[in-house]
Design a protein around this motif. Structure first.
Motif, PDB file in Angstrom:
ATOM      1  N   LEU A 130     -57.151   0.053  -8.206  1.00  0.00           N
ATOM      2  CA  LEU A 130     -56.926   1.277  -8.672  1.00  0.00           C
ATOM      3  C   LEU A 130     -55.620   1.732  -8.966  1.00  0.00           C
ATOM      4  CD1 LEU A 130     -58.327   3.990  -9.550  1.00  0.00           C
ATOM      5  CD2 LEU A 130     -58.058   4.731  -7.169  1.00  0.00           C
ATOM      6  N   LEU A 131     -54.886   1.652  -7.912  1.00  0.00           N
ATOM      7  CA  LEU A 131     -53.348   1.801  -7.904  1.00  0.00           C
ATOM      8  C   LEU A 131     -52.481   0.803  -8.837  1.00  0.00           C
ATOM      9  CD1 LEU A 131     -52.342   3.278  -4.540  1.00  0.00           C
ATOM     10  CD2 LEU A 131     -53.326   4.648  -6.577  1.00  0.00           C
ATOM     11  N   SER A 132     -52.571  -0.513  -8.709  1.00  0.00           N
ATOM     12  CA  SER A 132     -51.910  -1.509  -9.361  1.00  0.00           C
ATOM     13  C   SER A 132     -52.087  -1.323 -10.907  1.00  0.00           C
ATOM     14  CB  SER A 132     -52.317  -2.620  -8.531  1.00  0.00           C
ATOM     15  OG  SER A 132     -53.794  -3.280  -8.915  1.00  0.00           O
ATOM     16  N   CYS A 133     -53.443  -1.238 -11.377  1.00  0.00           N
ATOM     17  CA  CYS A 133     -53.710  -1.034 -12.645  1.00  0.00           C
ATOM     18  C   CYS A 133     -53.416   0.023 -13.087  1.00  0.00           C
ATOM     19  CB  CYS A 133     -55.524  -0.847 -12.688  1.00  0.00           C
ATOM     20  SG  CYS A 133     -55.848  -0.556 -14.435  1.00  0.00           S
ATOM     21  N   THR A 134     -53.411   1.189 -13.048  1.00  0.00           N
ATOM     22  CA  THR A 134     -53.077   2.683 -13.542  1.00  0.00           C
ATOM     23  C   THR A 134     -51.642   2.909 -13.488  1.00  0.00           C
ATOM     24  OG1 THR A 134     -53.373   3.736 -11.356  1.00  0.00           O
ATOM     25  CG2 THR A 134     -55.348   3.683 -12.898  1.00  0.00           C
ATOM     26  N   SER A 135     -50.845   2.254 -12.578  1.00  0.00           N
ATOM     27  CA  SER A 135     -49.305   2.292 -12.442  1.00  0.00           C
ATOM     28  C   SER A 135     -48.631   1.334 -12.985  1.00  0.00           C
ATOM     29  CB  SER A 135     -48.978   2.425 -10.849  1.00  0.00           C
ATOM     30  OG  SER A 135     -49.119   1.270 -10.086  1.00  0.00           O
ATOM     31  N   TYR A 136     -49.167   0.437 -13.718  1.00  0.00           N
ATOM     32  CA  TYR A 136     -48.632  -0.585 -14.375  1.00  0.00           C
ATOM     33  C   TYR A 136     -47.642  -0.137 -15.361  1.00  0.00           C
ATOM     34  CZ  TYR A 136     -47.064  -4.877 -16.422  1.00  0.00           C
ATOM     35  OH  TYR A 136     -46.287  -5.790 -16.903  1.00  0.00           O
ATOM     36  N   GLU A 137     -46.412  -0.607 -15.303  1.00  0.00           N
ATOM     37  CA  GLU A 137     -45.718  -0.007 -16.779  1.00  0.00           C
ATOM     38  C   GLU A 137     -45.588  -1.141 -17.684  1.00  0.00           C
ATOM     39  OE1 GLU A 137     -42.034   2.323 -16.138  1.00  0.00           O
ATOM     40  OE2 GLU A 137     -42.367   2.392 -13.945  1.00  0.00           O
ATOM     41  N   HIS A 138     -45.966  -0.851 -18.908  1.00  0.00           N
ATOM     42  CA  HIS A 138     -46.251  -1.891 -19.963  1.00  0.00           C
ATOM     43  C   HIS A 138     -44.949  -2.245 -20.774  1.00  0.00           C
ATOM     44  CE1 HIS A 138     -50.621  -2.211 -19.890  1.00  0.00           C
ATOM     45  NE2 HIS A 138     -50.553  -1.050 -19.385  1.00  0.00           N
ATOM     46  N   ASP A 139     -44.591  -3.430 -21.067  1.00  0.00           N
ATOM     47  CA  ASP A 139     -43.518  -3.833 -21.843  1.00  0.00           C
ATOM     48  C   ASP A 139     -43.748  -3.676 -23.423  1.00  0.00           C
ATOM     49  OD1 ASP A 139     -41.504  -5.059 -23.006  1.00  0.00           O
ATOM     50  OD2 ASP A 139     -41.461  -6.821 -21.782  1.00  0.00           O
ATOM     51  N   LEU A 140     -43.406  -2.282 -23.623  1.00  0.00           N
ATOM     52  CA  LEU A 140     -43.904  -1.863 -25.189  1.00  0.00           C
ATOM     53  C   LEU A 140     -43.037  -2.782 -25.945  1.00  0.00           C
ATOM     54  CD1 LEU A 140     -43.937   1.818 -24.411  1.00  0.00           C
ATOM     55  CD2 LEU A 140     -45.740   0.375 -24.853  1.00  0.00           C
ATOM     56  N   GLU A 141     -41.847  -3.141 -25.719  1.00  0.00           N
ATOM     57  CA  GLU A 141     -41.171  -3.933 -26.686  1.00  0.00           C
ATOM     58  C   GLU A 141     -41.603  -5.459 -26.849  1.00  0.00           C
ATOM     59  OE1 GLU A 141     -38.699  -3.262 -28.640  1.00  0.00           O
ATOM     60  OE2 GLU A 141     -38.523  -1.161 -28.018  1.00  0.00           O
ATOM     61  N   ALA A 142     -42.037  -5.890 -25.783  1.00  0.00           N
ATOM     62  CA  ALA A 142     -42.663  -7.007 -25.822  1.00  0.00           C
ATOM     63  C   ALA A 142     -44.018  -7.101 -26.691  1.00  0.00           C
ATOM     64  CB  ALA A 142     -43.266  -7.778 -24.629  1.00  0.00           C
ATOM     65  N   LEU A 143     -44.710  -6.128 -26.581  1.00  0.00           N
ATOM     66  CA  LEU A 143     -45.883  -5.473 -27.284  1.00  0.00           C
ATOM     67  C   LEU A 143     -45.677  -5.604 -28.894  1.00  0.00           C
ATOM     68  CD1 LEU A 143     -47.844  -3.473 -24.957  1.00  0.00           C
ATOM     69  CD2 LEU A 143     -48.400  -5.875 -25.557  1.00  0.00           C
ATOM     70  N   ARG A 144     -44.544  -4.858 -29.309  1.00  0.00           N
ATOM     71  CA  ARG A 144     -44.202  -4.737 -30.535  1.00  0.00           C
ATOM     72  C   ARG A 144     -43.708  -5.786 -31.086  1.00  0.00           C
ATOM     73  NH1 ARG A 144     -40.949  -0.214 -28.329  1.00  0.00           N
ATOM     74  NH2 ARG A 144     -42.046   1.707 -28.314  1.00  0.00           N
ATOM     75  N   ARG A 145     -43.242  -6.610 -30.621  1.00  0.00           N
ATOM     76  CA  ARG A 145     -42.693  -8.035 -30.991  1.00  0.00           C
ATOM     77  C   ARG A 145     -43.874  -9.124 -31.113  1.00  0.00           C
ATOM     78  NH1 ARG A 145     -38.621  -7.436 -27.071  1.00  0.00           N
ATOM     79  NH2 ARG A 145     -39.738  -9.232 -25.881  1.00  0.00           N
TER      80      ARG A 145
END
Length: 295
Positions: free
Chosen positions: A204-219
């Protein structure tokens, strides 16, 4: 579609169980259907709509047939993403398409950020990426309240708080009030003393609090399609998906049903699986050049 071929895969800290349903044609890449903590059993109905291609489902570590071997009491998106990477390698069919729902979408986004060459297209259906919300602090506090209720009073209290939170529409207030009575949701009020629930304790906590690397996703070379449910507008995971799509510079695709729109009776839930599968087929078949550039 032939009967699933059940296989196992040893990864650091876990032995994963997965199922391969060979398709009638090799013209399309394999399709992975993944959730978290939902296991392979949740995708039986959806898989049956993709008879033309190989479909792979699996139980995440600690879920149903897959077991942890390291004794850990928490599972992280990083662990799930590396499990998925090894699973794709084990299938051995090159870049795959992925439909990932809920916590599975959180894990699949991390997979794409780290290993974009393994995924041709990702449909990320309502990932609970709370860090992307303007009310992230309130949402994260409410999520911690759910886990605290579980730790203090057991499964019924924790799940009652979880159901209330995920079904809340609109921004999360600073105080949702006390966790509701488990009996209101048909849940047990008594505490059996266990504290090993795969959702409430491990993910629950590890999933919802994860900060995604948006730059990596855009690339990433992977085509990323963010999906939302027509019937879940305003709910927490739906709002997270909208926020993700906005950060990636795309528009979310609306799928039939709600957060569980693909379910056909699995776990006692029924959405709109036939219509849902039709939309997924259309999205996967779409020309990637027609998708707006992210940036």
């Amino acid at each position: 579609m032939t009967e699933p071929q059940t296989r196992t895969l040893q990864t650091p800290g876990a032995v994963l169980t997965y199922d391969v349903r060979p398709g009638s044609s090799a013209s399309e890449p394999p399709l992975l259907l993944i959730g978290s903590p939902m296991g392979a059993a949740g995708f039986g109905t959806l898989a049956a709509h993709f008879r033309d291609r190989t479909v792979v489902t699996y139980d995440p570590r600690g879920v149903e047939r897959s077991r942890r071997t390291d004794g850990s009491t928490e599972t992280t998106p990083e662990e799930h993403a590396e499990d998925l990477s090894r699973l794709i390698a084990a299938v051995g069919a090159g870049p795959v398409d992925v439909f990932a729902s809920s916590g599975g979408a959180v894990n699949a986004l991390l997979l794409v950020a780290r290993h974009p060459e393994q995924v041709r297209a990702l449909v990320a259906h309502e990932p609970p990426a709370l860090q992307l919300l303007p009310d992230r602090e309130q949402a994260l506090t409410a999520t911690r309240q759910v886990q605290n209720a579980y730790l203090a009073r057991g499964f019924g209290a924790g799940m009652a708080g979880f159901i209330r939170l995920v079904g809340h529409r609109g921004p999360v207030p600073g105080d949702l009030g006390d966790v509701p009575d488990p009996a209101a949701f048909g849940l047990p009020a008594e505490d059996d003393g266990s504290r090993d629930d795969v959702l409430l304790a491990h993910n629950l906590l590890s999933c919802t609090s994860y900060e995604h690397d948006l730059e990596a996703l855009r690339r990433a070379s992977t085509r990323i399609v963010v999906a939302v449910g027509a019937g879940s507008e305003g709910e927490l995971a739906h709002r997270c998906a909208e926020a993700l799509a906005e950060r990636l510079g795309t528009a979310p695709v609306v799928f039939p049903g709600d957060h569980g729109g693909f379910l056909g009776g699995e776990y006692g839930q029924t959405g709109e699986p036939e219509a849902f599968a039709g939309t997924l087929q259309e999205v996967l078949a779409a020309d990637r050049d027609a998708v707006p550039a992210r940036g």
